[in-house]
Design a protein around this motif. Structure first.
Motif, PDB file in Angstrom:
ATOM      1  N   SER A 137      23.324   3.891 -21.540  1.00 38.95           N
ATOM      2  CA  SER A 137      24.003   4.932 -22.306  1.00 38.95           C
ATOM      3  C   SER A 137      25.507   4.717 -22.360  1.00 38.95           C
ATOM      4  O   SER A 137      26.209   5.403 -23.110  1.00 38.95           O
ATOM      5  CB  SER A 137      23.714   6.303 -21.699  1.00 38.95           C
ATOM      6  OG  SER A 137      24.294   6.409 -20.406  1.00 38.95           O
ATOM      7  N   TYR A 138      26.013   3.772 -21.590  1.00 43.62           N
ATOM      8  CA  TYR A 138      27.455   3.534 -21.590  1.00 43.62           C
ATOM      9  C   TYR A 138      27.916   3.006 -22.937  1.00 43.62           C
ATOM     10  O   TYR A 138      27.266   2.158 -23.548  1.00 43.62           O
ATOM     11  CB  TYR A 138      27.843   2.530 -20.515  1.00 43.62           C
ATOM     12  CG  TYR A 138      27.965   3.091 -19.126  1.00 43.62           C
ATOM     13  CD1 TYR A 138      28.342   2.269 -18.062  1.00 43.62           C
ATOM     14  CD2 TYR A 138      27.722   4.420 -18.850  1.00 43.62           C
ATOM     15  CE1 TYR A 138      28.452   2.770 -16.777  1.00 43.62           C
ATOM     16  CE2 TYR A 138      27.830   4.934 -17.565  1.00 43.62           C
ATOM     17  CZ  TYR A 138      28.194   4.097 -16.537  1.00 43.62           C
ATOM     18  OH  TYR A 138      28.306   4.592 -15.260  1.00 43.62           O
ATOM     19  N   THR A 139      29.054   3.474 -23.347  1.00 44.92           N
ATOM     20  CA  THR A 139      29.737   2.881 -24.486  1.00 44.92           C
ATOM     21  C   THR A 139      30.368   1.575 -24.022  1.00 44.92           C
ATOM     22  O   THR A 139      30.982   1.528 -22.952  1.00 44.92           O
ATOM     23  CB  THR A 139      30.828   3.818 -25.018  1.00 44.92           C
ATOM     24  OG1 THR A 139      30.215   5.015 -25.508  1.00 44.92           O
ATOM     25  CG2 THR A 139      31.613   3.163 -26.142  1.00 44.92           C
ATOM     26  N   MET A 140      30.180   0.516 -24.799  1.00 47.28           N
ATOM     27  CA  MET A 140      30.746  -0.786 -24.472  1.00 47.28           C
ATOM     28  C   MET A 140      31.650  -1.221 -25.617  1.00 47.28           C
ATOM     29  O   MET A 140      31.281  -1.097 -26.788  1.00 47.28           O
ATOM     30  CB  MET A 140      29.644  -1.820 -24.263  1.00 47.28           C
ATOM     31  CG  MET A 140      28.658  -1.462 -23.161  1.00 47.28           C
ATOM     32  SD  MET A 140      29.420  -1.352 -21.528  1.00 47.28           S
ATOM     33  CE  MET A 140      29.956  -3.042 -21.289  1.00 47.28           C
ATOM     34  N   GLY A 141      32.800  -1.734 -25.259  1.00 49.71           N
ATOM     35  CA  GLY A 141      33.746  -2.108 -26.293  1.00 49.71           C
ATOM     36  C   GLY A 141      34.406  -3.451 -26.035  1.00 49.71           C
ATOM     37  O   GLY A 141      34.395  -3.949 -24.920  1.00 49.71           O
ATOM     38  N   TRP A 142      34.960  -4.005 -27.103  1.00 52.14           N
ATOM     39  CA  TRP A 142      35.767  -5.216 -27.015  1.00 52.14           C
ATOM     40  C   TRP A 142      37.180  -4.894 -27.509  1.00 52.14           C
ATOM     41  O   TRP A 142      37.350  -4.223 -28.535  1.00 52.14           O
ATOM     42  CB  TRP A 142      35.171  -6.325 -27.885  1.00 52.14           C
ATOM     43  CG  TRP A 142      33.935  -6.932 -27.334  1.00 52.14           C
ATOM     44  CD1 TRP A 142      32.644  -6.608 -27.633  1.00 52.14           C
ATOM     45  CD2 TRP A 142      33.851  -7.989 -26.356  1.00 52.14           C
ATOM     46  NE1 TRP A 142      31.767  -7.386 -26.920  1.00 52.14           N
ATOM     47  CE2 TRP A 142      32.489  -8.247 -26.128  1.00 52.14           C
ATOM     48  CE3 TRP A 142      34.807  -8.743 -25.668  1.00 52.14           C
ATOM     49  CZ2 TRP A 142      32.054  -9.225 -25.236  1.00 52.14           C
ATOM     50  CZ3 TRP A 142      34.380  -9.700 -24.788  1.00 52.14           C
ATOM     51  CH2 TRP A 142      33.013  -9.942 -24.571  1.00 52.14           C
ATOM     52  N   ALA A 147      33.112  -1.575 -30.785  1.00 48.77           N
ATOM     53  CA  ALA A 147      32.411  -0.857 -29.725  1.00 48.77           C
ATOM     54  C   ALA A 147      31.009  -0.523 -30.181  1.00 48.77           C
ATOM     55  O   ALA A 147      30.729  -0.450 -31.386  1.00 48.77           O
ATOM     56  CB  ALA A 147      33.162   0.411 -29.341  1.00 48.77           C
ATOM     57  N   ILE A 148      30.143  -0.349 -29.211  1.00 48.46           N
ATOM     58  CA  ILE A 148      28.776   0.069 -29.491  1.00 48.46           C
ATOM     59  C   ILE A 148      28.461   1.251 -28.591  1.00 48.46           C
ATOM     60  O   ILE A 148      28.753   1.216 -27.394  1.00 48.46           O
ATOM     61  CB  ILE A 148      27.789  -1.113 -29.311  1.00 48.46           C
ATOM     62  CG1 ILE A 148      26.382  -0.725 -29.753  1.00 48.46           C
ATOM     63  CG2 ILE A 148      27.806  -1.665 -27.892  1.00 48.46           C
ATOM     64  CD1 ILE A 148      25.462  -1.934 -29.929  1.00 48.46           C
ATOM     65  N   TRP A 149      27.886   2.295 -29.156  1.00 51.99           N
ATOM     66  CA  TRP A 149      27.641   3.521 -28.413  1.00 51.99           C
ATOM     67  C   TRP A 149      26.288   4.091 -28.784  1.00 51.99           C
ATOM     68  O   TRP A 149      25.716   3.754 -29.819  1.00 51.99           O
ATOM     69  CB  TRP A 149      28.756   4.534 -28.696  1.00 51.99           C
ATOM     70  CG  TRP A 149      28.908   4.903 -30.127  1.00 51.99           C
ATOM     71  CD1 TRP A 149      29.521   4.180 -31.112  1.00 51.99           C
ATOM     72  CD2 TRP A 149      28.427   6.090 -30.761  1.00 51.99           C
ATOM     73  NE1 TRP A 149      29.452   4.838 -32.317  1.00 51.99           N
ATOM     74  CE2 TRP A 149      28.783   6.016 -32.134  1.00 51.99           C
ATOM     75  CE3 TRP A 149      27.728   7.203 -30.314  1.00 51.99           C
ATOM     76  CZ2 TRP A 149      28.475   7.029 -33.042  1.00 51.99           C
ATOM     77  CZ3 TRP A 149      27.424   8.199 -31.218  1.00 51.99           C
ATOM     78  CH2 TRP A 149      27.789   8.106 -32.568  1.00 51.99           C
ATOM     79  N   ARG A 150      25.808   4.962 -27.917  1.00 50.90           N
ATOM     80  CA  ARG A 150      24.474   5.533 -28.090  1.00 50.90           C
ATOM     81  C   ARG A 150      24.577   7.027 -28.275  1.00 50.90           C
ATOM     82  O   ARG A 150      25.293   7.700 -27.529  1.00 50.90           O
ATOM     83  CB  ARG A 150      23.609   5.213 -26.861  1.00 50.90           C
ATOM     84  CG  ARG A 150      22.123   5.475 -27.068  1.00 50.90           C
ATOM     85  CD  ARG A 150      21.329   5.154 -25.832  1.00 50.90           C
ATOM     86  NE  ARG A 150      21.387   6.250 -24.862  1.00 50.90           N
ATOM     87  CZ  ARG A 150      20.664   6.274 -23.742  1.00 50.90           C
ATOM     88  NH1 ARG A 150      19.872   5.274 -23.444  1.00 50.90           N
ATOM     89  NH2 ARG A 150      20.780   7.285 -22.915  1.00 50.90           N
ATOM     90  N   ASP A 151      23.839   7.549 -29.254  1.00 48.65           N
ATOM     91  CA  ASP A 151      23.850   8.997 -29.442  1.00 48.65           C
ATOM     92  C   ASP A 151      22.787   9.651 -28.567  1.00 48.65           C
ATOM     93  O   ASP A 151      22.027   8.974 -27.865  1.00 48.65           O
ATOM     94  CB  ASP A 151      23.700   9.362 -30.923  1.00 48.65           C
ATOM     95  CG  ASP A 151      22.295   9.086 -31.470  1.00 48.65           C
ATOM     96  OD1 ASP A 151      22.116   9.227 -32.692  1.00 48.65           O
ATOM     97  OD2 ASP A 151      21.393   8.725 -30.694  1.00 48.65           O
ATOM     98  N   VAL A 152      22.728  10.977 -28.604  1.00 50.07           N
ATOM     99  CA  VAL A 152      21.815  11.707 -27.717  1.00 50.07           C
ATOM    100  C   VAL A 152      20.354  11.400 -28.020  1.00 50.07           C
ATOM    101  O   VAL A 152      19.487  11.570 -27.159  1.00 50.07           O
ATOM    102  CB  VAL A 152      22.068  13.226 -27.781  1.00 50.07           C
ATOM    103  CG1 VAL A 152      23.432  13.553 -27.203  1.00 50.07           C
ATOM    104  CG2 VAL A 152      21.920  13.731 -29.201  1.00 50.07           C
ATOM    105  N   GLY A 153      20.082  10.929 -29.226  1.00 50.57           N
ATOM    106  CA  GLY A 153      18.725  10.578 -29.592  1.00 50.57           C
ATOM    107  C   GLY A 153      18.328   9.183 -29.172  1.00 50.57           C
ATOM    108  O   GLY A 153      17.173   8.777 -29.327  1.00 50.57           O
TER     109      GLY A 153
END
Length: 124
Positions: free
Chosen positions: A31-36, A50-56
């Motif tokens: 669930s962590y947001t990861m970025g460059w 960056a890549i991020w995950r929503d609640v779904g």
């Protein structure tokens, strides 16, 4: 605590491609947001992607305008790895590239965890 280790940097000619990797260890989470981010000599560190995950559970990507259409961020949660595929590289992409990660809402930071960076040099 989370440890991040980048790899994949190097010297490439303009128009070429590189793929950066960032391996996470420790208390990681899908669930962590990861970025460059990247930092060129004499300049401030700037957001790249960056890549991020929503609640779904769906993942989304965010890109700086300067790299849209050329760079692509992805992740393999089974390998705890985030990738940055960089195509059509330009000399102005030359910088040290850093991986960041953490439980945050904003893709542009601030990130609590950082890697040590990997050098990307694009020759003209």
């Amino acid at each position: 605590q989370v440890q991040l280790v980048e790899s994949g940097g190097g010297l490439v000619q303009a128009g070429g491609s590189l793929r950066l990797s960032c391996v996470a260890s420790g208390r990681t989470s899908s669930s962590y947001t990861m970025g460059w981010f990247r930092q060129a000599p004499g300049k401030e560190r700037e957001f790249v992607a960056a890549i991020w995950r929503d609640v779904g559970g769906a993942y989304y990507a965010d890109y700086a305008d300067s790299v849209k259409g050329r760079f692509a961020i992805s992740r393999d949660n089974a390998k705890n790895t985030v990738y940055l595929q960089m195509n059509s590289l330009k000399p102005e992409d030359t910088a040290v590239y850093y991986c960041g990660g953490g439980a945050l809402q904003a893709t542009r930071g601030p990130y609590p965890y950082w890697g040590q960076g990997t050098q990307v040099t694009v020759s003209s």
